[in-house]
Design a protein around this motif. Sequence first.
Motif, PDB file in Angstrom:
ATOM      1  N   VAL A   6      40.148 -32.891  58.209  1.00  0.00           N
ATOM      2  CA  VAL A   6      40.008 -33.979  57.245  1.00  0.00           C
ATOM      3  C   VAL A   6      41.168 -33.910  56.256  1.00  0.00           C
ATOM      4  N   ALA A 162      37.207 -39.049  52.077  1.00  0.00           N
ATOM      5  CA  ALA A 162      35.824 -38.569  52.102  1.00  0.00           C
ATOM      6  C   ALA A 162      34.922 -39.518  52.869  1.00  0.00           C
ATOM      7  N   PHE A 170      29.560 -34.815  58.723  1.00  0.00           N
ATOM      8  CA  PHE A 170      30.297 -33.718  58.080  1.00  0.00           C
ATOM      9  C   PHE A 170      29.535 -32.393  58.145  1.00  0.00           C
ATOM     10  N   LEU A 178      40.663 -28.830  55.675  1.00  0.00           N
ATOM     11  CA  LEU A 178      41.142 -29.952  54.876  1.00  0.00           C
ATOM     12  C   LEU A 178      42.649 -29.788  54.679  1.00  0.00           C
ATOM     13  N   TYR A 190      40.798 -33.475  48.071  1.00  0.00           N
ATOM     14  CA  TYR A 190      40.176 -32.157  48.215  1.00  0.00           C
ATOM     15  C   TYR A 190      39.017 -31.996  47.242  1.00  0.00           C
ATOM     16  N   TYR A 193      36.058 -34.081  48.353  1.00  0.00           N
ATOM     17  CA  TYR A 193      35.436 -33.542  49.565  1.00  0.00           C
ATOM     18  C   TYR A 193      34.706 -32.240  49.254  1.00  0.00           C
ATOM     19  N   TYR A 196      31.370 -32.770  47.428  1.00  0.00           N
ATOM     20  CA  TYR A 196      30.282 -33.195  48.301  1.00  0.00           C
ATOM     21  C   TYR A 196      29.834 -32.051  49.215  1.00  0.00           C
TER      22      TYR A 196
END
Length: 323
Positions: A6, A162, A170, A178, A190, A193, A196
């Motif tokens: 990602v 994201a 995910f 990442l 970053y 992401y 979360y």
Amino acid sequence: MKIAFVGKGGSGKTTLAALHARHLTAEGRPVLAIDADINQHLAAALGGPAAAGTMRPLSEHLPAIKEYLRGDNPRIGSAAQMVKTTPPGRGSRLLRVAEENPIYAECVATVGGVRLAATGEFSAEDLGVACYHSKVGAVELLLNHLLDGPGEYLVVDMTAGADSFASGLFTRFDRTFLVCEPTVRSVSVYRQYAGYARDYGVTLSVIGNKVEDATDVEFLREHVGADLLTWMSRSTYVRRAERGTVGPLDDLEEPNQAVLSLMSEAVDGTTQDWAAFTRWAHEFHRRNAEAWANERVGVDLTSQIDPDFRMGPAALAGVVAHP
């Protein structure tokens, strides 16, 4: 081992996904790569866009995928009752990374030496009326039914930013890489992401990319801290590849080859948490069922959850064998 790539659009996540898949394949390990990005560039990054044209996109094969994975599961009345989050249960067909099955026969081709499947691009019919998550749903369904283990690898190039948090996809990975440039915008992705992912126990490692000097490394360390695993330096090999000339992996600069080895070590050092995998699969299926899927399908899809079935090595005993 299920691995996600990602990062911000343009950060180099597709390039790193391709390099990592090629590195694992070159070591003789079983690998399956999936292009789950809305911009379908993984085949080109692997060095063989022409070969990719021989495989059928997963999204176009979804009804047959559902029918195959359903197997003899008594909790699923028909393939039409399966949605992207449907979890496996007793009687379901489970997938291995390297095997022969009808899904792989239709949707997997060897591209640049790597076995590759792809969600498929937006078509003219999709524009303005369809969400890309309808295509990525095929990937989520496959990952729900994938029984992988140490020494075999699924590498998925995810959507940028994201966006993958719009589904439970995910949570389906053992390790998420990442890819982060030493820039404020890349670091902001970053932070979003990581924020979360923290609540869901996602194992996250940052791979710095396009690093030119020590100040770039210092910048990344300042902003991502202990999540920084390693970094790729600016690469003439990658520049040539981005212009269409993908050379032998041995031509990649030695420091960058070392990065790929370190990434492999990190993946191999990851413990697969099958209990968490099963728990989140059930949780996101329940959420989707209650939010929209029950109404769309016309049945209570939470009844598809088999409380006595757990994904993991023990599930092999219940794999439905079919020609």
